[in-house]
Design an enzyme around this catalytic site. Structure first.
Site, mmCIF file in Angstrom:
data_model
loop_
_atom_site.group_PDB
_atom_site.id
_atom_site.type_symbol
_atom_site.label_atom_id
_atom_site.label_comp_id
_atom_site.label_asym_id
_atom_site.label_seq_id
_atom_site.Cartn_x
_atom_site.Cartn_y
_atom_site.Cartn_z
ATOM 1 N N GLU A 168 0.858 -1.188 0.000
ATOM 2 C CA GLU A 168 0.000 0.000 0.000
ATOM 3 C C GLU A 168 0.894 1.239 0.000
ATOM 4 O O GLU A 168 1.940 1.254 0.628
ATOM 5 C CB GLU A 168 -0.961 -0.021 1.196
ATOM 6 C CG GLU A 168 -0.316 -0.220 2.570
ATOM 7 C CD GLU A 168 0.248 1.038 3.161
ATOM 8 O OE1 GLU A 168 -0.157 2.117 2.708
ATOM 9 O OE2 GLU A 168 1.106 0.940 4.054
ATOM 10 N N LYS A 223 8.531 -0.888 -2.108
ATOM 11 C CA LYS A 223 7.748 -0.251 -1.038
ATOM 12 C C LYS A 223 8.679 0.353 0.032
ATOM 13 O O LYS A 223 8.543 1.509 0.431
ATOM 14 C CB LYS A 223 6.827 -1.307 -0.428
ATOM 15 C CG LYS A 223 6.251 -0.974 0.898
ATOM 16 C CD LYS A 223 5.218 0.121 0.802
ATOM 17 C CE LYS A 223 4.897 0.636 2.170
ATOM 18 N NZ LYS A 223 3.722 1.385 2.288
ATOM 19 N N CYS A 279 5.213 4.082 9.324
ATOM 20 C CA CYS A 279 5.999 3.435 8.259
ATOM 21 C C CYS A 279 7.453 3.868 8.145
ATOM 22 O O CYS A 279 8.339 3.027 8.019
ATOM 23 C CB CYS A 279 5.326 3.679 6.921
ATOM 24 S SG CYS A 279 3.887 2.644 6.684
HETATM 25 C C1 UDX Z 1 3.772 7.341 4.374
HETATM 26 C C2 UDX Z 1 3.901 7.341 2.846
HETATM 27 O O1 UDX Z 1 3.695 8.673 2.351
HETATM 28 C C3 UDX Z 1 2.898 6.381 2.232
HETATM 29 O O2 UDX Z 1 3.077 6.303 0.823
HETATM 30 C C4 UDX Z 1 3.119 5.008 2.850
HETATM 31 O O3 UDX Z 1 2.213 4.075 2.310
HETATM 32 C C5 UDX Z 1 2.982 5.067 4.361
HETATM 33 O O4 UDX Z 1 3.912 6.022 4.886
HETATM 34 P P1 UDX Z 1 2.167 8.492 6.123
HETATM 35 O O5 UDX Z 1 3.110 7.980 7.152
HETATM 36 O O6 UDX Z 1 0.717 8.284 6.309
HETATM 37 O O7 UDX Z 1 2.507 7.880 4.698
HETATM 38 O O8 UDX Z 1 2.360 10.073 6.007
HETATM 39 P P2 UDX Z 1 3.255 11.081 5.163
HETATM 40 O O9 UDX Z 1 2.366 12.072 4.553
HETATM 41 O O10 UDX Z 1 4.183 10.392 4.264
HETATM 42 O O11 UDX Z 1 4.059 11.840 6.316
HETATM 43 C C6 UDX Z 1 4.989 11.186 7.137
HETATM 44 C C7 UDX Z 1 5.614 12.155 8.096
HETATM 45 O O12 UDX Z 1 6.439 13.093 7.419
HETATM 46 C C8 UDX Z 1 4.603 13.005 8.884
HETATM 47 O O13 UDX Z 1 5.031 13.117 10.211
HETATM 48 C C9 UDX Z 1 4.632 14.331 8.165
HETATM 49 O O14 UDX Z 1 4.236 15.404 8.982
HETATM 50 C C10 UDX Z 1 6.088 14.419 7.786
HETATM 51 N N1 UDX Z 1 6.337 15.309 6.636
HETATM 52 C C11 UDX Z 1 5.831 15.022 5.400
HETATM 53 C C12 UDX Z 1 7.136 16.430 6.806
HETATM 54 O O15 UDX Z 1 7.627 16.713 7.911
HETATM 55 N N2 UDX Z 1 7.389 17.226 5.714
HETATM 56 C C13 UDX Z 1 6.897 16.968 4.474
HETATM 57 O O16 UDX Z 1 7.180 17.733 3.539
HETATM 58 C C14 UDX Z 1 6.080 15.827 4.314
#
Ligand code: UDX
Ligand code: ADP
Length: 473
Positions: A168, A223, A279
């Site tokens: 996913e 992944k 993740c």
């Molecule tokens: C992530 C991946 O994006 C997704 O494809 C995978 O399937 C699962 O892991 P997720 O953990 O839900 O998704 O959130 P994501 O939007 O990737 O953000 C992860 C972390 O990075 C968050 O704490 C977010 O606040 C932080 N982040 C993200 C930043 O600090 N800066 C950014 O520019 C983007």
């Protein structure tokens, strides 16, 4: 033709993914099973605001599909027995003890699932790994299923299996959107018919050119690599943010400047309090473990640094707060706005708020915590400390270890505070009226914006001191 799907695990991944599959494939019966009956009851709750996972748009999808062709149940056995396709979508946390502790994934739940499928499946079953798993996990599943297949050979109702990897890529907070319009769907496997069966499910709403077929190991590794690359961008931007603060540059300007290079791209360049979520850290640590296992220590060290920088960055934020508040937080009140690891989710797994919150408690701070979606019981588990009631919280003045209390309104959390720390980019925090908040804070008061979401002029004009991540101006 797939007509009956079972998904084992009704969590953040299994629940929304199956809801969208059921919504988009009305002729396929989808049953999501879990050993946690409380969770299943919550998925079946007629009050859609009480679903166990908060995702924008999910309630409408559930409303359309539930009890039509989408079912949530604890009857694992019969759901597996009647399924042509079983998704494994259970938790795979990092091992806490034994071989690979702190790095490798704990596969006990995946293994248990494979054994359940081996015992209960009938006829031919396609088994799809959906949880994020270390490379070559499919082998574990295949071995368990093969043993069952061999054992059933001479029986009247023999069972056969094909294993696919279908990772996913949904991000929390945008899960429904990511599922309905994915950048790509990745299907790894070596049985062509099984791959095409899964393709036929996705083809109900995903264009053919977005469906990638690979071998099973490439799919698993892709992944981990996607998450490692994304996390690496965040550590990269946060590391440069620290340099910006030291040199007078502004990370938002730097990010905009580099993001216009089409080779770099503008996404995932927002400096923040460090990445959280279930993740990123886990997947990188998996990559580190694998690299060491396969004799590639340089590769392991390279990726491990991404996680180390993230932890360092979280601690850096805590120590900036301590320094700005005259070197001690004992008895001081700090409003923490946002506890989820990002906006639009109630998930706190690996949230930077946990590490930073603990650091501040260590310094003796009293934390007034607000989050629009996170349950205070979850915060209690995450901080490993019971909250104190409001009366006691208002009375505490001097303490060695801090305390915390949950507030239903952000403005109430900020009242009497020495500092406000914004850790999650909830939209409502960008709309705070700082003139009103300033009247209630103890001076000299600070606003620490770890998400760059507030208007600095408004904070400063309200007579408050202001710090923003990555801003050296
Ligand atoms: C992530 C991946 O994006 C997704 O494809 C995978 O399937 C699962 O892991 P997720 O953990 O839900 O998704 O959130 P994501 O939007 O990737 O953000 C992860 C972390 O990075 C968050 O704490 C977010 O606040 C932080 N982040 C993200 C930043 O600090 N800066 C950014 O520019 C983007
Ligand atoms: P994810 O974010 O990967 O979806 P979660 O922890 O949110 O992870 O959800 C995983 C779910 O899998 C949990 O609700 C857990 O109870 C369930 N689970 C774990 N092992 C089994 C099993 N053997 N049978 C059924 N459900 C299981």
């Amino acid at each position: 033709m797939i007509s009956n799907i079972c998904c084992i695990g009704a969590g953040f991944v299994g629940g929304p993914t199956m809801a969208v599959i059921a919504d988009r494939c009305p002729s396929v019966k989808v049953t999501v099973v879990d050993i946690n009956s409380e969770r299943i009851n919550a998925w079946n709750n007629s009050d859609l605001s009480k679903l166990p996972v908060y995702e924008p748009g999910l309630d409408q999808v559930i409303e359309r599909a539930r009890n039509r062709n989408l079912f949530f149940s604890i009857d694992v056995k019969s759901a597996i027995a009647s399924a042509d396709m079983v998704f494994i979508s259970v938790n795979t946390p990092t091992k806490t003890q034994g071989l690979g502790a702190g790095k490798a994934s704990d596969l006990r739940w995946v293994e248990a699932c494979a054994r359940q499928v081996a015992s209960f499946a009938k006829g031919h079953t396609i088994v799809v790994e959906k949880s994020t798993l270390p490379v070559r996990t499919a082998e574990v599943i295949q071995n368990i299923l093969k043993a069952a297949q061999d054992a059933s050979k001479n029986k009247t109702s023999s069972s056969t299996f094909s294993v696919l990897s279908n990772p996913e890529f949904l991000a929390e907070g945008t899960a429904v959107k990511d599922l309905e319009a994915p950048d790509r769907v990745l299907i790894g496997g070596d049985n062509k018919d099984a791959i095409e069966s899964l393709v036929s499910i996705y083809r109900n709403w995903v264009p053919e050119n977005k469906i990638l077929r690979t071998n099973i190991w490439s799919s698993e590794l892709a992944k981990l690599t996607a998450n490692a690359f994304l996390a690496q961008r965040i550590s990269s931007i946060n590391s440069i943010g620290a340099l910006c603060e030291a040199t007078g540059a502004d990370i938002r300007e730097v990010a905009r400047a580099i993001g216009t290079d089409s080779r770099i791209g503008s996404k995932f360049l927002e400096a923040g309090p460090g990445f959280g979520g279930s993740c990123f850290k886990k997947d990188i640590l998996n990559l580190v473990y694998l690299s060491r296992y396969f004799g590639l220590p340089e590769v392991a060290d390279f990726w491990e640094e991404v996680v180390k920088l993230n932890t360092w960055h979280q601690q850096r934020i805590s120590s900036i707060i301590v320094k700005k508040l005259f070197g001690t937080l004992s008895g001081k009140r700090i409003a923490i706005l946002g506890f989820a690891f990002k906006a639009n989710t109630n998930d706190t797994r690996e949230s930077s708020a946990i590490q930073i919150g603990k650091d501040l408690l260590d310094e003796g701070a009293n934390l007034a915590i607000h989050d629009p979606k996170v349950d205070p019981n979850q915060i209690e588990k995450d901080l490993g400390l019971q909250q104190v009631n409001k009366d006691e919280f208002e009375r505490i003045s001097n303490n060695n270890y801090g305390s915390w209390s949950f507030f239903n309104e952000a403005s109430k959390a900020c009242s009497s505070a020495d500092a406000v720390l914004i850790l999650t980019e909830w939209y409502q925090y960008s709309q705070i009226n700082w003139d009103e908040i300033a009247l209630e804070m103890r001076k000299p008061a600070w606003v620490f914006d770890a998400r760059s979401i507030v208007d600095s002029d408004k904070v400063v004009n309200a007579g408050l001191n202001f710090w923003r991540v990555g801003d050296g101006a």
